[in-house]
Design a protein around this motif. Structure first.
Motif: not given
Length: 253
Positions: A27-35
């Motif tokens: 989930t943390l990875l998804a936050c960063g990649l989206a940004y």
């Protein structure tokens, strides 16, 4: 494939909230990649400084699909030791452009060859930066651009640095809050997972541990079942988030 459908932070404040609420490394990875995607970035790499820490690359694939998809793969940690980008990033406060490193006059022949290869693979340039955590738990983050573009403003570079730092600190917090027992892994299973995360094949792991390839295959299948994953890279990501891969590991063939 990494699912970003539930995560779309548009500002640093939204990213900070997304990271704060993340309870897993995925989930943390998804936050960063989206940004990062908002800045025209289609390549993200993460390499922890600890000996034996894995290096993972995430690449946005928009070929032949309606919605671009992020995929992951391991990087060769041995080759990264030849990279002047990583060494210089650790000496900089702000991100540095790969093309600037390639133009530096003090590179060795091997470093120059490395940079030529890097810019052939990623001709649109990119930046690298160092992030810091408690107890000297640092990492180098690389961000590659999907298309040629003008240099980012100082404010844009600083926002990317802040974004990477926010995500890294949340990862450190997640890793500290969990233990290997969370997944019920045996010491041998943790050991195999550590070697998987350094990019070793099952055959090589068998040689390192002095056991049969069949035994390693069995352990890997059991690992995947316990971690609820289907591939080696996702297993490494989940292991990172659970703090399973943070112990230094001696080099091996």
């Amino acid at each position: 494939m990494i699912d970003l459908s539930q995560h779309s932070p548009k500002t640093l404040d939204e990213l900070a909230q997304c990271c704060q609420e993340a309870e897993t490394a995925a989930t943390l990875l998804a936050c960063g990649l989206a940004y990062y995607q908002l800045f025209g970035i289609d390549l993200v790499s993460y390499h922890g400084d600890s000996p034996g820490a894995p290096a993972i690359l995430y690449h946005l694939d928009s070929t032949g699909v309606e919605e671009p998809e992020w995929h992951s793969q391991f990087l060769d940690v041995e080759k990264l030791r030849e990279s002047p980008v990583e060494a210089m990033a650790r000496q900089q406060v702000l991100p540095l452009y790969w093309s600037e490193v390639a133009e530096a006059g003090r590179l060795t022949r091997a470093e120059s060859a490395y940079m030529q290869g890097l810019l052939r693979r990623y001709p649109n340039d990119g930046i690298s930066l160092e992030v810091h955590g408690p107890g000297g738990d640092s990492a180098v983050v690389g961000l590659g651009f999907a298309a040629k573009q003008a240099r980012l403003s100082p404010g844009g570079l600083y926002r990317l640095l802040c974004a990477a730092q926010i995500a890294h600190l949340r990862y450190c917090a997640l890793a500290e809050s969990q233990s290997p027992r969370d997944f019920g892994l045996s010491p041998r299973e943790v050991e195999v997972l550590e070697w998987i995360a350094t990019g070793k094949s099952n055959g090589v792991i068998a040689e390192i541990l002095g056991i049969s390839p069949h035994t390693v295959d069995t352990i890997v299948r059991r690992l995947f079942s316990k971690l609820d994953v289907n591939d080696r890279t996702t297993a490494a990501i989940r292991g990172l988030g659970a703090g399973l891969l943070r112990r230094p590991k001696d080099s091996a063939p």
